[in-house]
Write a protein that holds these residues in place. Sequence first.
Motif, PDB file in Angstrom:
ATOM      1  N   GLY A  18       0.817  -1.210   0.000  1.00 10.74           N
ATOM      2  CA  GLY A  18       0.000   0.000   0.000  1.00 10.74           C
ATOM      3  C   GLY A  18       0.851   1.259   0.000  1.00 10.74           C
ATOM      4  O   GLY A  18       0.537   2.235  -0.691  1.00 10.74           O
ATOM      5  N   PHE A  19       1.949   1.237   0.770  1.00  9.86           N
ATOM      6  CA  PHE A  19       2.860   2.384   0.815  1.00  9.86           C
ATOM      7  C   PHE A  19       3.485   2.618  -0.554  1.00  9.86           C
ATOM      8  O   PHE A  19       3.604   3.753  -1.022  1.00  9.86           O
ATOM      9  N   ALA A  20       3.886   1.536  -1.214  1.00 20.51           N
ATOM     10  CA  ALA A  20       4.489   1.646  -2.543  1.00 20.51           C
ATOM     11  C   ALA A  20       3.506   2.220  -3.549  1.00 20.51           C
ATOM     12  O   ALA A  20       3.826   3.159  -4.307  1.00 20.51           O
ATOM     13  N   VAL A  21       2.302   1.669  -3.557  1.00 17.06           N
ATOM     14  CA  VAL A  21       1.290   2.121  -4.522  1.00 17.06           C
ATOM     15  C   VAL A  21       0.906   3.582  -4.281  1.00 17.06           C
ATOM     16  O   VAL A  21       0.724   4.349  -5.232  1.00 17.06           O
ATOM     17  N   SER A  22       0.809   3.973  -3.021  1.00 16.31           N
ATOM     18  CA  SER A  22       0.412   5.350  -2.715  1.00 16.31           C
ATOM     19  C   SER A  22       1.443   6.369  -3.165  1.00 16.31           C
ATOM     20  O   SER A  22       1.141   7.559  -3.249  1.00 16.31           O
ATOM     21  N   HIS A  23       2.673   5.905  -3.467  1.00 15.67           N
ATOM     22  CA  HIS A  23       3.723   6.820  -3.916  1.00 15.67           C
ATOM     23  C   HIS A  23       4.181   6.522  -5.350  1.00 15.67           C
ATOM     24  O   HIS A  23       5.192   7.061  -5.799  1.00 15.67           O
ATOM     25  N   GLU A  29       2.892   2.388 -13.142  1.00 18.35           N
ATOM     26  CA  GLU A  29       3.795   1.875 -12.114  1.00 18.35           C
ATOM     27  C   GLU A  29       3.006   1.241 -10.972  1.00 18.35           C
ATOM     28  O   GLU A  29       3.384   0.183 -10.455  1.00 18.35           O
ATOM     29  N   CYS A  30       1.901   1.853 -10.579  1.00 17.38           N
ATOM     30  CA  CYS A  30       1.094   1.312  -9.481  1.00 17.38           C
ATOM     31  C   CYS A  30       0.544  -0.065  -9.821  1.00 17.38           C
ATOM     32  O   CYS A  30       0.571  -0.978  -8.989  1.00 17.38           O
ATOM     33  N   LEU A  31       0.051  -0.239 -11.053  1.00 15.53           N
ATOM     34  CA  LEU A  31      -0.480  -1.539 -11.450  1.00 15.53           C
ATOM     35  C   LEU A  31       0.635  -2.583 -11.526  1.00 15.53           C
ATOM     36  O   LEU A  31       0.417  -3.755 -11.198  1.00 15.53           O
ATOM     37  N   GLY A  32       1.815  -2.149 -11.941  1.00 13.96           N
ATOM     38  CA  GLY A  32       2.955  -3.061 -11.970  1.00 13.96           C
ATOM     39  C   GLY A  32       3.341  -3.530 -10.582  1.00 13.96           C
ATOM     40  O   GLY A  32       3.686  -4.699 -10.381  1.00 13.96           O
ATOM     41  N   LEU A  33       3.277  -2.630  -9.600  1.00 11.67           N
ATOM     42  CA  LEU A  33       3.578  -2.990  -8.217  1.00 11.67           C
ATOM     43  C   LEU A  33       2.568  -4.005  -7.685  1.00 11.67           C
ATOM     44  O   LEU A  33       2.937  -4.964  -7.001  1.00 11.67           O
ATOM     45  N   ILE A  34       1.305  -3.787  -8.021  1.00  3.78           N
ATOM     46  CA  ILE A  34       0.262  -4.723  -7.579  1.00  3.78           C
ATOM     47  C   ILE A  34       0.492  -6.104  -8.176  1.00  3.78           C
ATOM     48  O   ILE A  34       0.411  -7.126  -7.488  1.00  3.78           O
ATOM     49  N   SER A  35       0.779  -6.144  -9.472  1.00  3.01           N
ATOM     50  CA  SER A  35       0.982  -7.423 -10.154  1.00  3.01           C
ATOM     51  C   SER A  35       2.172  -8.187  -9.582  1.00  3.01           C
ATOM     52  O   SER A  35       2.152  -9.415  -9.493  1.00  3.01           O
ATOM     53  N   ARG A  36       3.212  -7.454  -9.191  1.00  6.30           N
ATOM     54  CA  ARG A  36       4.423  -8.113  -8.707  1.00  6.30           C
ATOM     55  C   ARG A  36       4.325  -8.537  -7.243  1.00  6.30           C
ATOM     56  O   ARG A  36       4.816  -9.607  -6.867  1.00  6.30           O
ATOM     57  N   TYR A  37       3.666  -7.711  -6.417  1.00  5.88           N
ATOM     58  CA  TYR A  37       3.755  -7.944  -4.968  1.00  5.88           C
ATOM     59  C   TYR A  37       2.432  -8.329  -4.304  1.00  5.88           C
ATOM     60  O   TYR A  37       2.350  -8.328  -3.074  1.00  5.88           O
ATOM     61  N   TYR A  38       1.411  -8.688  -5.071  1.00  2.00           N
ATOM     62  CA  TYR A  38       0.125  -8.999  -4.460  1.00  2.00           C
ATOM     63  C   TYR A  38       0.236 -10.145  -3.457  1.00  2.00           C
ATOM     64  O   TYR A  38      -0.539 -10.221  -2.492  1.00  2.00           O
ATOM     65  N   GLN A  39       1.197 -11.055  -3.636  1.00  2.00           N
ATOM     66  CA  GLN A  39       1.324 -12.207  -2.735  1.00  2.00           C
ATOM     67  C   GLN A  39       1.675 -11.801  -1.310  1.00  2.00           C
ATOM     68  O   GLN A  39       1.431 -12.559  -0.371  1.00  2.00           O
ATOM     69  N   ARG A 151       9.576  -0.876  -2.272  1.00  2.00           N
ATOM     70  CA  ARG A 151       9.833  -2.021  -3.152  1.00  2.00           C
ATOM     71  C   ARG A 151      10.837  -2.977  -2.499  1.00  2.00           C
ATOM     72  O   ARG A 151      10.695  -4.206  -2.574  1.00  2.00           O
ATOM     73  N   SER A 152      11.864  -2.426  -1.863  1.00  2.00           N
ATOM     74  CA  SER A 152      12.860  -3.279  -1.206  1.00  2.00           C
ATOM     75  C   SER A 152      12.229  -4.050  -0.057  1.00  2.00           C
ATOM     76  O   SER A 152      12.560  -5.216   0.179  1.00  2.00           O
ATOM     77  N   GLN A 153      11.305  -3.413   0.659  1.00  2.00           N
ATOM     78  CA  GLN A 153      10.618  -4.092   1.755  1.00  2.00           C
ATOM     79  C   GLN A 153       9.716  -5.210   1.221  1.00  2.00           C
ATOM     80  O   GLN A 153       9.648  -6.301   1.797  1.00  2.00           O
ATOM     81  N   CYS A 154       9.039  -4.939   0.110  1.00  2.00           N
ATOM     82  CA  CYS A 154       8.186  -5.956  -0.508  1.00  2.00           C
ATOM     83  C   CYS A 154       9.014  -7.135  -1.012  1.00  2.00           C
ATOM     84  O   CYS A 154       8.590  -8.290  -0.915  1.00  2.00           O
ATOM     85  N   ASP A 155      10.190  -6.842  -1.552  1.00  2.00           N
ATOM     86  CA  ASP A 155      11.070  -7.915  -2.033  1.00  2.00           C
ATOM     87  C   ASP A 155      11.475  -8.828  -0.877  1.00  2.00           C
ATOM     88  O   ASP A 155      11.540 -10.052  -1.039  1.00  2.00           O
ATOM     89  N   GLN A 156      11.761  -8.225   0.266  1.00  2.00           N
ATOM     90  CA  GLN A 156      12.116  -9.028   1.437  1.00  2.00           C
ATOM     91  C   GLN A 156      10.954  -9.914   1.867  1.00  2.00           C
ATOM     92  O   GLN A 156      11.145 -11.083   2.223  1.00  2.00           O
ATOM     93  N   GLU A 157       9.736  -9.357   1.829  1.00  6.28           N
ATOM     94  CA  GLU A 157       8.559 -10.139   2.204  1.00  6.28           C
ATOM     95  C   GLU A 157       8.348 -11.293   1.238  1.00  6.28           C
ATOM     96  O   GLU A 157       8.041 -12.421   1.644  1.00  6.28           O
ATOM     97  N   LEU A 158       8.514 -11.028  -0.061  1.00  2.00           N
ATOM     98  CA  LEU A 158       8.350 -12.087  -1.061  1.00  2.00           C
ATOM     99  C   LEU A 158       9.372 -13.197  -0.863  1.00  2.00           C
ATOM    100  O   LEU A 158       9.051 -14.385  -0.964  1.00  2.00           O
ATOM    101  N   THR A 159      10.611 -12.802  -0.585  1.00  5.49           N
ATOM    102  CA  THR A 159      11.667 -13.791  -0.358  1.00  5.49           C
ATOM    103  C   THR A 159      11.321 -14.672   0.824  1.00  5.49           C
ATOM    104  O   THR A 159      11.475 -15.894   0.772  1.00  5.49           O
ATOM    105  N   ARG A 160      10.848 -14.046   1.896  1.00  6.28           N
ATOM    106  CA  ARG A 160      10.494 -14.800   3.094  1.00  6.28           C
ATOM    107  C   ARG A 160       9.317 -15.738   2.808  1.00  6.28           C
ATOM    108  O   ARG A 160       9.303 -16.893   3.258  1.00  6.28           O
ATOM    109  N   LEU A 161       8.335 -15.275   2.068  1.00  7.60           N
ATOM    110  CA  LEU A 161       7.170 -16.090   1.755  1.00  7.60           C
ATOM    111  C   LEU A 161       7.532 -17.282   0.882  1.00  7.60           C
ATOM    112  O   LEU A 161       6.999 -18.381   1.046  1.00  7.60           O
ATOM    113  N   ASN A 162       8.439 -17.068  -0.062  1.00  9.40           N
ATOM    114  CA  ASN A 162       8.781 -18.126  -1.016  1.00  9.40           C
ATOM    115  C   ASN A 162       9.849 -19.077  -0.492  1.00  9.40           C
ATOM    116  O   ASN A 162      10.035 -20.168  -1.025  1.00  9.40           O
TER     117      ASN A 162
END
Length: 269
Positions: A18-23, A29-39, A151-162
């Motif tokens: 949400g923080f990424a999309v709001s900025h 770019e917002c739709l790209g962020l959603i597609s990449r980090y929705y998980q 984005r860096s925070q979302c990447d960390q979350e994705l890594t942890r999830l996967n």
Amino acid sequence: LGLHFAERIQLSSHGNLGFAVSHGVDLNECLGLISRYYQTRMQAISITSELDEHAYTLTISETCDWQPIRSLLYEVLLASLLNIIEFVIGKEVKRCTVYFPYSAPEWREKYDELLPGKVVFDSDSAGITIPKELLSITSVTGNPRSVDFARSQCDQELTRLNQFSTVSEKVSSIIEDRHDYTITIEEAAHTLNMSKSTLARKLKVEDKSYSGIISTLRQQQAESLLLNTDSSIESIALSLGYDDASNFNRSFKRWFKCSPAQFRSQHRS
């Protein structure tokens, strides 16, 4: 219920995404962020995107059985996505089309009342189609530096999830990464983007408990520190989140049937 619930979901409640999309700089770019980090927000769905000559399409599909609340979940998800799009481009959201993969319900008029744009039922799949020219509309709250951080925070979350296949492994990873054995179940649940009750329920399915995970990690770390460092018993107790050494001693005797000092003496020799 789904439509009204979506009205009350704030963009900030979507965590780092949400923080990424709001900025985001623009809608593209917002739709790209959603597609990449929705998980990072929900793992029970799959989102794909497609751009053709005329429009950008987000398609949502289920990755598990959603019954008996299938229509409610689609209402929440699609209405929430429209809210995000509206946050970026304002009234132009009315030019979007939203598709629902089921027949119109009895409250069909509520969709027209609460959702901007055209609503289509009995679609092969759920999704939203956005005219291509809307993608370049800039957001008044756009901030590239903030997006890079989120984005860096979302990447960390994705890594942890996967990286881990079970919820208990994910919880263990959070605690070990922070080296903090006082993290509450509420804090761990927030990091995993779920409620305390949901986390407890998922751990129970795996025959685990949050307190049990904490105890196991403390036991493993206590053994390692006693055998591989010269740290005092008091120092080790503090590093494991104990208020004093006596509480640590009681836990240690429960784990190993001896005191920390006896354990260190016996195994080092």
